[in-house]
Design an enzyme around this catalytic site. Structure first.
Site, PDB file in Angstrom:
ATOM      1  CE  LYS A 138       2.431  27.108  54.266  1.00 22.31           C
ATOM      2  NZ  LYS A 138       2.565  27.336  52.827  1.00 22.31           N
ATOM      3  CE  LYS A 157      -1.088  29.180  53.995  1.00 22.00           C
ATOM      4  NZ  LYS A 157      -0.318  28.937  52.816  1.00 22.00           N
TER       5      LYS A 157
HETATM    6  C1  PBG Z   1       2.257  26.421  49.559  1.00 22.89           C
HETATM    7  C2  PBG Z   1       1.041  27.164  49.957  1.00 22.89           C
HETATM    8  C3  PBG Z   1      -0.050  26.574  50.557  1.00 22.89           C
HETATM    9  C4  PBG Z   1      -0.982  27.560  50.762  1.00 22.89           C
HETATM   10  C5  PBG Z   1      -0.458  28.749  50.257  1.00 22.89           C
HETATM   11  N1  PBG Z   1       0.822  28.489  49.767  1.00 22.89           N
HETATM   12  C6  PBG Z   1      -0.292  25.142  50.896  1.00 22.89           C
HETATM   13  C7  PBG Z   1       0.684  24.420  51.685  1.00 22.89           C
HETATM   14  O1  PBG Z   1       1.563  25.010  52.312  1.00 22.89           O
HETATM   15  O2  PBG Z   1       0.625  23.208  51.715  1.00 22.89           O
HETATM   16  C8  PBG Z   1      -2.309  27.333  51.410  1.00 22.89           C
HETATM   17  C9  PBG Z   1      -3.347  28.318  51.156  1.00 22.89           C
HETATM   18  C10 PBG Z   1      -4.700  27.893  51.604  1.00 22.89           C
HETATM   19  O3  PBG Z   1      -4.929  26.784  52.124  1.00 22.89           O
HETATM   20  O4  PBG Z   1      -5.589  28.708  51.429  1.00 22.89           O
HETATM   21  N2  PBG Z   1       3.389  27.065  49.357  1.00 22.89           N
END
Ligand code: PBG
Length: 338
Positions: free
Chosen positions: A202, A262
């Protein structure tokens, strides 16, 4: 693998593209509703739907409406839903305590959705950002996100979510060691069958922008405690690929069943490499910013929305993903089923 072909004019690749039927026979990648995990935001308010302005066509759903969405997923052939909570800011604090409430929004939504559609898998996010007033995924001490203390809380969160009926817990926090700790915690609590989908790779990304509005995330960098303005001390640097493989290897060793990359579309190289190296079930998250870009361009008449949705989702499968987490799931499933 080498693919062989002859030479022009004996070989004419366009022969294989001349009609729908031959294109269908030679298509390498298939996309169906069964490849989709529906990303859905729930809220603890009374309104059944509160539209998210940065993500036109999506809304925060009440627990009741989320149960209805679960039924809809079953009808559309969508195998699973991933839920993300928007809670009343008054319930947020520095420690994200509300994440551990067995009667909190997430647990209520999980129970209602499993009641409404027992055959739809329910996935929950393991991270503290929807619950902390500072907006970070972990505990903040003197300007730093503290790893091991956060992991302890995440284990509790995963157990609470699993007791409510969650089928897949998906740590999205990027703390070190959390997959192993969650696995051990779940097993000790008798939940050997709960799946872990690790947000293994991520990245710290600008493409999560609209999500912050969707879940009403605390403003990074604001408030006390030297709050860092971004998540770069725990989420990965977008310049890196080898590091993604190391992260994935660790998570597999710690017990991850499913892997997630992601964001999605700008990271197809990571999807391809992770799938090729490890061969585990691998998913991509078409995140909020990717959704917003397609919607905004389509609203301006610059893109054909339906074609862009199906093409983008197909690209994930072509890159090697086994499925995609996407806010477009109900729309895409309807298009694919038609
Ligand atoms: C945070 C989390 C995020 C998303 C899913 N879980 C945001 C981040 O990591 O700042 C993003 C999902 C999206 O942008 O669709 N735990």
């Amino acid at each position: 693998m080498t693919t062989y072909s002859g030479r022009y004019p004996a070989s004419r690749p366009r022969r294989l593209r001349q009609n729908n039927w031959i294109r269908s026979l030679t298509r390498e990648t298939q996309l169906g509703p069964g490849d989709l995990i529906w990303a859905l935001v729930v809220h603890d308010g009374a309104e059944d739907e509160v539209p998210v302005s940065a993500m036109p066509g999506t809304a925060r759903l009440s627990v009741r409406a989320a149960a209805g969405a679960a039924k809809r997923a079953a009808t559309l052939g969508i195998p699973a839903i991933a839920i993300f909570p928007h809670i009343d800011t008054r319930k947020k604090n520095a420690h994200g305590k509300e994440a551990l409430n067995p009667d909190g929004l997430v647990c209520q939504a999980v129970r209602a959705m499993k009641d409404a559609a027992p055959d739809v898998g329910i996935m929950v996010d393991v991270a503290l950002d929807p619950f902390t007033d500072h907006g970070h995924d972990g505990l903040l001490e003197n300007g730093a996100i503290v790893n091991d203390e956060t992991v302890k809380v995440l284990v509790e969160q995963a157990i609470v979510q699993t007791r409510a009926g969650a089928d897949i817990v998906a740590p999205s926090d990027m703390m070190d060691g959390r997959v192993g700790a969650i696995r051990a915690g779940l097993d000790a609590a008798g939940h050997q069958d709960t799946l872990i989908m690790s947000y293994a790779a991520k990245y710290a990304s600008a493409f999560y922008g609209p999500y912050r509005e969707a879940i009403g995330s605390g403003k990074l960098g604001s408030g006390a405690n030297a709050n860092p303005g971004d998540k770069r001390t725990y989420q990965m640097d977008y310049a890196n690929t080898d590091e993604a493989l190391r992260e994935v290897a660790l998570d597999i060793a710690e017990g991850a069943d499913l892997l997630l990359v992601k964001p999605g579309m700008p990271y197809l190289d990571i999807v391809a490499r992770v799938k090729a190296e490890f061969g585990l079930p691998t998913y991509a998250f078409q995140v909020s910013g990717e959704y917003a870009m397609i919607k905004a361009a389509s609203a301006n008449g610059w893109l054909d929305e339906e074609r862009a949705i199906i093409e983008s989702l197909s690209a994930f499968k072509r890159a090697g993903a086994d499925g995609v987490v996407t806010y477009f799931a109900p729309k895409a499933a309807a298009l694919l089923g038609a």
